[in-house]
Design an enzyme around this catalytic site. Sequence first.
Site, PDB file in Angstrom:
ATOM      1  N   ASP A 285       0.858  -1.177   0.000  1.00  8.65           N
ATOM      2  CA  ASP A 285       0.000   0.000   0.000  1.00  8.65           C
ATOM      3  C   ASP A 285       0.905   1.241   0.000  1.00  8.65           C
ATOM      4  O   ASP A 285       2.122   1.153   0.224  1.00  8.65           O
ATOM      5  CB  ASP A 285      -0.965  -0.008   1.194  1.00  8.65           C
ATOM      6  CG  ASP A 285      -2.190   0.877   0.928  1.00  8.65           C
ATOM      7  OD1 ASP A 285      -2.155   1.667  -0.041  1.00  8.65           O
ATOM      8  OD2 ASP A 285      -3.179   0.780   1.674  1.00  8.65           O
TER       9      ASP A 285
HETATM   10  C1  BGC Z   1      -5.107   3.287   0.276  1.00  7.51           C
HETATM   11  C2  BGC Z   1      -5.391   2.223  -0.765  1.00  7.51           C
HETATM   12  C3  BGC Z   1      -5.309   2.806  -2.145  1.00  7.51           C
HETATM   13  C4  BGC Z   1      -3.953   3.460  -2.335  1.00  7.51           C
HETATM   14  C5  BGC Z   1      -3.765   4.047  -3.721  1.00  7.51           C
HETATM   15  C6  BGC Z   1      -3.852   4.088  -0.031  1.00  7.51           C
HETATM   16  O1  BGC Z   1      -3.725   5.169   0.811  1.00  7.51           O
HETATM   17  O2  BGC Z   1      -4.997   2.686   1.534  1.00  7.51           O
HETATM   18  O3  BGC Z   1      -6.664   1.677  -0.524  1.00  7.51           O
HETATM   19  O4  BGC Z   1      -5.546   1.813  -3.095  1.00  7.51           O
HETATM   20  O5  BGC Z   1      -3.817   4.496  -1.381  1.00  7.51           O
HETATM   21  O6  BGC Z   1      -4.534   5.163  -3.927  1.00  7.51           O
END
Ligand code: BGC
Length: 706
Positions: A285
């Site tokens: 993530d």
């Molecule tokens: C979130 C994810 C997301 C990623 C990309 C992160 O902060 O936890 O769910 O897919 O950002 O935008």
Amino acid sequence: MKGILSYAVLMLFAGFVSSAAASDNDSGNKFVRDLMKKMTLEEKIGQLEHPVIQDKTDFKELEEGVRSGRIGSFCVTKGGKLTLEERNRLQKIAVEESRLGIPLFFAFDVIHGYNTVFPTPLGMSATWNDALVEEASHYAAADASGSGIDMGYAPMVDVSRDPRWGRISECFGEDVLLNERMGSAVVRGFQGESLSDNTSIASCVKHYVGYGLSMGGRDKQYTEISERSLREIYLPPFQACVDAGAAAVMSAFNDISGIPASANRFTLTDVLKEEWGFDGTVVSDWDSVVELMNHGIASDKKEAAEKALVAGVDVEMKSDCYLSGLESSVEDRTVSLKRIDDAVYRVLKLKFDLGLFDSPYSARNDIDEGYVRELNRKVARESMVLLKNDGILPLSPRTAKISVVGPFSENQDLLGWWTGNGNQKNVVTVVEGMKNISPSNTVIVQGTEARSKAPVTVVCVGEPGSTFGESNCLSDITLSRSQVELVREVKQTGTKVIVVVFNGRPLVLDPVLDYADAVLLAWHPGYEAGNAVAEILWGMESPSGKLTVTLPSASGHIPLFYSDRPSGRPSENKYKYEGKVKASFPFGFGLSYTEFEYSGLEVVKNSDNTVDVSVTVSNVGDADGKEIVQMYVRDEVASVTRPVKELKDYRKIFLKKGESEVVRFKLLPEQLAFWNVEMEKVVEPGGFKVWVGPDSAGGLEGRFEL
Ligand code: BGC
């Protein structure tokens, strides 16, 4: 202790297929292996970098990174406003100007729609209609793919039982089975027949794992999870998505009992890659690799990179620890080249499966916008849950005048927190929907005009998209005081009050229940919000959504969920001044404009230890309608405590008024298996209770023995 049935240790190591073991007949394998032979270590590490395109991104720098092979793929954000042309231009640099011409892939948060925004995932789950979720996901994928997106960061299958946590709106509720089924529906919808189709995108299932248990409902906090809970509650939805063929998995932010999810070898490698045989790509993530330093398990970027890669994270999103650290980690042998090769293989194989080596450029898809809008309206209608109805709904066609008031009556903030590539300007408000759908003899009044007395008032309340979703957690989930006051004041004018709630998370609604003649939970329904609400209020379709989360009657009762474990002294499951804790509305609950009667439950155990469960469901009310028939089971005595009730299957059926149907379920032994004292997955003989009914609180009860 009881014995163990022949159905014994399941799955352990059964399906293990490492990428290294993939067959040589697999043309992807040979192509990728040959390509890898030509790559330098720096180029290999470059394939593992997944930087972000956002509003202030310096494109010159990115272009240089692509040209020199230091970037393998991109995380595209809405703020990045990447056009299809710009995407193809970056791709051209990768294909024509980098040494080996390896194409990029572009990923985006395709959470509930892309150009057309559907209800939030929690809302969609309330349809209990897997096929509909699959179809909506398919259109989202086709839309996204035609805009140059190759991967969607979805589904989010973090089972969550804490509505204070804003991200509960992104999952499919508190139940394991619903997250399994809805999650795999999204995977199938995204990936279609083949990843290389121009209507498919790769699914990146998230957030692996246990993130939904974030302490106190505060985002990205520590999670304390036993292996038993991991295996029974948090892992199964991911396994279902992996079994459905998900191409990627995202490692989460949370610390799991002392080992952060993005550095957790047990969950990422031992379970995901080895036990389950996941041969796809693990993407971290956003910054979750560099954040290993904040967790206090890495002293610098190099150590963070080593811990993440060795644990099983293949691709690093946003931060650049891999790029800055891994080369020297290979030199000093902290990281093996074998592990780097495994990660690179997974990325290149994904690109191969996406067809990017053959057709790296994207072109628009011809989408029938009208159909997608219609589909959006259908999903929205089926997602709405009627919580209360004193007989005012459906509206009578003789209603002369209806007032539509409240902060969400003319508000287009009904798209949820993630809004895909959508725009609030396209949302049909409730006032517009009521004007579109109401019969010509009914006058719809709004705003200040609405103060003129109408026999019926629709009060639209709820929470804006900025109060739930990522980083938006609340200590109190009660509907705001000013909105409760508004409902009370409206009621005092003597009108009939229909409260429509637009919510991302479950809210405590008790304070308005006494002032409302009807309450419809509408979630954030997407573009067709107002039309869908109006069609339900007018009875053009009977409400058929049911809760996939328990609605508590006070924030202090959280966590409150239906599948709790039995305690030694249930009588003390209470608070001193409030007594026994009871859900305001239980999991699985939802009213209809008709009535369904359940009769004739039959439970037959077969010699192969499968169990046939059947029930007759009759529509005995005055309207046609859909019913969600739910089957729950309890293992009466086992070697470890088992939940008081567990959803084992469900079926959504349509019955015209007066019609009946025999609904049949088959319980397989594996559906009754659990992790015993020795942490082996087994079915233990003994008695089981079974209930079939309209929600988790009722139903006909039967019993069988294995
Ligand atoms: C979130 C994810 C997301 C990623 C990309 C992160 O902060 O936890 O769910 O897919 O950002 O935008």
